[in-house]
Design an enzyme around this catalytic site. Structure first.
Site, PDB file in Angstrom:
ATOM      1  N   TYR A  39       0.815  -1.218   0.000  1.00  0.00           N
ATOM      2  CA  TYR A  39       0.000   0.000   0.000  1.00  0.00           C
ATOM      3  C   TYR A  39       0.855   1.277   0.000  1.00  0.00           C
ATOM      4  O   TYR A  39       0.726   2.119   0.879  1.00  0.00           O
ATOM      5  CB  TYR A  39      -0.940  -0.013   1.212  1.00  0.00           C
ATOM      6  CG  TYR A  39      -1.914  -1.164   1.175  1.00  0.00           C
ATOM      7  CD1 TYR A  39      -2.968  -1.173   0.266  1.00  0.00           C
ATOM      8  CD2 TYR A  39      -1.762  -2.252   2.019  1.00  0.00           C
ATOM      9  CE1 TYR A  39      -3.852  -2.242   0.199  1.00  0.00           C
ATOM     10  CE2 TYR A  39      -2.645  -3.325   1.969  1.00  0.00           C
ATOM     11  CZ  TYR A  39      -3.683  -3.313   1.059  1.00  0.00           C
ATOM     12  OH  TYR A  39      -4.559  -4.372   0.991  1.00  0.00           O
ATOM     13  N   VAL A  48       8.455   7.202  14.230  1.00  0.00           N
ATOM     14  CA  VAL A  48       7.585   7.443  15.378  1.00  0.00           C
ATOM     15  C   VAL A  48       8.221   8.414  16.375  1.00  0.00           C
ATOM     16  O   VAL A  48       7.539   8.984  17.229  1.00  0.00           O
ATOM     17  CB  VAL A  48       7.229   6.106  16.059  1.00  0.00           C
ATOM     18  CG1 VAL A  48       8.428   5.542  16.828  1.00  0.00           C
ATOM     19  CG2 VAL A  48       6.034   6.259  16.986  1.00  0.00           C
ATOM     20  N   TYR A 132      11.862  -6.080  25.796  1.00  0.00           N
ATOM     21  CA  TYR A 132      10.632  -5.851  25.036  1.00  0.00           C
ATOM     22  C   TYR A 132       9.436  -5.749  25.981  1.00  0.00           C
ATOM     23  O   TYR A 132       8.651  -4.792  25.923  1.00  0.00           O
ATOM     24  CB  TYR A 132      10.425  -6.977  24.024  1.00  0.00           C
ATOM     25  CG  TYR A 132       9.087  -6.898  23.322  1.00  0.00           C
ATOM     26  CD1 TYR A 132       8.752  -5.812  22.528  1.00  0.00           C
ATOM     27  CD2 TYR A 132       8.145  -7.924  23.473  1.00  0.00           C
ATOM     28  CE1 TYR A 132       7.525  -5.735  21.887  1.00  0.00           C
ATOM     29  CE2 TYR A 132       6.917  -7.857  22.835  1.00  0.00           C
ATOM     30  CZ  TYR A 132       6.611  -6.765  22.043  1.00  0.00           C
ATOM     31  OH  TYR A 132       5.386  -6.689  21.423  1.00  0.00           O
ATOM     32  N   LYS A 136       7.224  -2.369  26.783  1.00  0.00           N
ATOM     33  CA  LYS A 136       5.791  -2.336  26.501  1.00  0.00           C
ATOM     34  C   LYS A 136       4.998  -1.954  27.752  1.00  0.00           C
ATOM     35  O   LYS A 136       4.011  -1.214  27.677  1.00  0.00           O
ATOM     36  CB  LYS A 136       5.324  -3.687  25.954  1.00  0.00           C
ATOM     37  CG  LYS A 136       5.542  -3.861  24.464  1.00  0.00           C
ATOM     38  CD  LYS A 136       4.749  -2.826  23.659  1.00  0.00           C
ATOM     39  CE  LYS A 136       4.761  -3.106  22.178  1.00  0.00           C
ATOM     40  NZ  LYS A 136       3.992  -2.089  21.413  1.00  0.00           N
ATOM     41  N   TYR A 198      -4.242 -16.013  15.661  1.00  0.00           N
ATOM     42  CA  TYR A 198      -4.228 -15.941  14.203  1.00  0.00           C
ATOM     43  C   TYR A 198      -4.438 -14.494  13.764  1.00  0.00           C
ATOM     44  O   TYR A 198      -5.321 -13.798  14.277  1.00  0.00           O
ATOM     45  CB  TYR A 198      -5.317 -16.837  13.634  1.00  0.00           C
ATOM     46  CG  TYR A 198      -5.432 -16.784  12.130  1.00  0.00           C
ATOM     47  CD1 TYR A 198      -4.332 -17.059  11.318  1.00  0.00           C
ATOM     48  CD2 TYR A 198      -6.631 -16.453  11.512  1.00  0.00           C
ATOM     49  CE1 TYR A 198      -4.434 -17.017   9.942  1.00  0.00           C
ATOM     50  CE2 TYR A 198      -6.747 -16.412  10.136  1.00  0.00           C
ATOM     51  CZ  TYR A 198      -5.637 -16.684   9.350  1.00  0.00           C
ATOM     52  OH  TYR A 198      -5.731 -16.625   7.982  1.00  0.00           O
ATOM     53  N   VAL A 199      -3.645 -14.047  12.815  1.00  0.00           N
ATOM     54  CA  VAL A 199      -3.653 -12.638  12.419  1.00  0.00           C
ATOM     55  C   VAL A 199      -5.037 -12.174  11.960  1.00  0.00           C
ATOM     56  O   VAL A 199      -5.442 -11.032  12.228  1.00  0.00           O
ATOM     57  CB  VAL A 199      -2.600 -12.369  11.327  1.00  0.00           C
ATOM     58  CG1 VAL A 199      -2.917 -13.129  10.037  1.00  0.00           C
ATOM     59  CG2 VAL A 199      -2.437 -10.877  11.067  1.00  0.00           C
ATOM     60  N   GLY A 200      -5.783 -13.042  11.287  1.00  0.00           N
ATOM     61  CA  GLY A 200      -7.117 -12.659  10.836  1.00  0.00           C
ATOM     62  C   GLY A 200      -8.039 -12.316  11.988  1.00  0.00           C
ATOM     63  O   GLY A 200      -8.877 -11.412  11.885  1.00  0.00           O
TER      64      GLY A 200
END
Length: 320
Positions: A39, A48, A132, A136, A198-200
């Site tokens: 995209y 950032v 990490y 976070k 799952y990413v979906g």
């Protein structure tokens, strides 16, 4: 609604953009330090940590989805975790305030709980074991502090477990690749359970949050159930690919010894290696997390866990 995704050129961001662009009422902008392979027309290149660029690019935004993060196990110097994950969050909030943007969806991580915890929910003690997870959590503390003085904002924090899916090249892909190749070596008994997402489904949950807004700060673990053991993953991979798979096994202590050996080799050669003591420890750890809150929010995962795994295996390794 204009959704600006910060850090959307990667695995999760690309999938999220794909889904959002199917909605006629939503426009999307991607801000990332890296180009977007899929995209480029809606991507602005910016860091950032560049507050001026963030303020300029957030003009007209209704909601920010902050995905940008340093997350690999071997980031160097370690200060990058805190610069990007903590300071970056602060700068995004300041840029949002400058543009009167009052809704943020922030992706944190179950790494804030640490390893070998007993199925922690969102109220569990915070005990990160690596930089990490620590960074976070510090980013979440920035959000909490901001929320205390911005009561009219919507701040939704998602703590996903390890995310897998088509096109990902992270730890789960590496594991599935080893299993599918027949060269996989099990460290330990393989009975430790692994929460995965799952990413979906993760992307669908983020979309759900964009549409279901509650003033103030809310935190959700995100995990797809059931939790598979490593032995389960070997079995499911074999079934999905039509193969008979088995795993050679070595004891945990020997695996950790090998991990430390690779740590020394990495330090000497100054190269990032695929094996390390941290990765061995994470592989053998019990990593189960409670996602009751997310599943009782009204959200329905569109993909059962087994289907997400099957889709990933077929896309990446085919079916014999």
């Amino acid at each position: 609604m204009k959704v600006t995704i910060i850090g959307g050129s990667g695995f999760v961001g690309t999938r999220l953009i794909t889904e959002l662009l199917q909605r006629e009422e939503i426009t999307v902008l991607n801000i990332d330090k890296n180009p977007s392979e899929h995209y480029p027309a809606i991507t602005e290149i910016a860091n950032v940590l560049d507050k001026d660029a963030l303020q300029r690019l957030l003009i007209g935004t209704d909601v920010v989805v902050l995905l940008a993060a340093e997350h690999r196990d071997d980031v160097s110097p370690v200060s990058l975790y805190y610069d990007v994950n903590v300071k970056g969050t602060q700068l995004v909030l300041e840029a949002m305030e400058a543009n009167a943007v009052k809704h943020i969806v922030f992706t944190s991580s179950v790494a804030v709980y640490g390893l070998d915890k007993e199925n922690p929910d969102e109220s569990a003690a915070i005990d990160p074991f690596n930089h990490y997870g620590k960074s976070k959590w510090q980013a979440e503390e920035v959000l909490q502090k901001w929320n205390a003085s911005h009561a009219d904002w919507i701040m939704q924090v998602v703590r996903p477990t390890v995310i897998f899916g088509e096109g990902n090249r992270g730890n789960v892909y590496n594991l599935l690749n080893q299993i599918a190749s027949g060269k996989f070596m099990m460290i330990g008994k393989g009975e430790n359970r692994k929460s995965m997402a799952y990413v979906g489904n993760v992307v669908a949950f983020i979309q759900f949050l964009l549409e279901n807004k509650t003033m103030g700060s809310t935190v959700y673990n995100y995990v797809d159930k059931p939790d598979f053991t490593t032995n389960d993953l070997v079995r499911h991979t074999g079934e999905a690919l039509g193969k008979t798979l088995s795993a050679r096994r070595i004891p945990y202590w020997l695996g950790m010894l090998g991990g430390y050996g690779f740590d020394v080799l990495a330090a000497i050669t100054r190269k990032k290696l695929a094996i390390s003591s941290v990765r061995v420890k994470k592989f053998c750890a019990e990593t189960q997390y409670d996602s009751t809150k997310a599943m009782q929010s009204g959200f329905q995962p569109p993909f059962p866990m087994e289907e997400g795994l099957r889709r990933t295996l077929h896309a990446e390794f085919g079916k014999s």
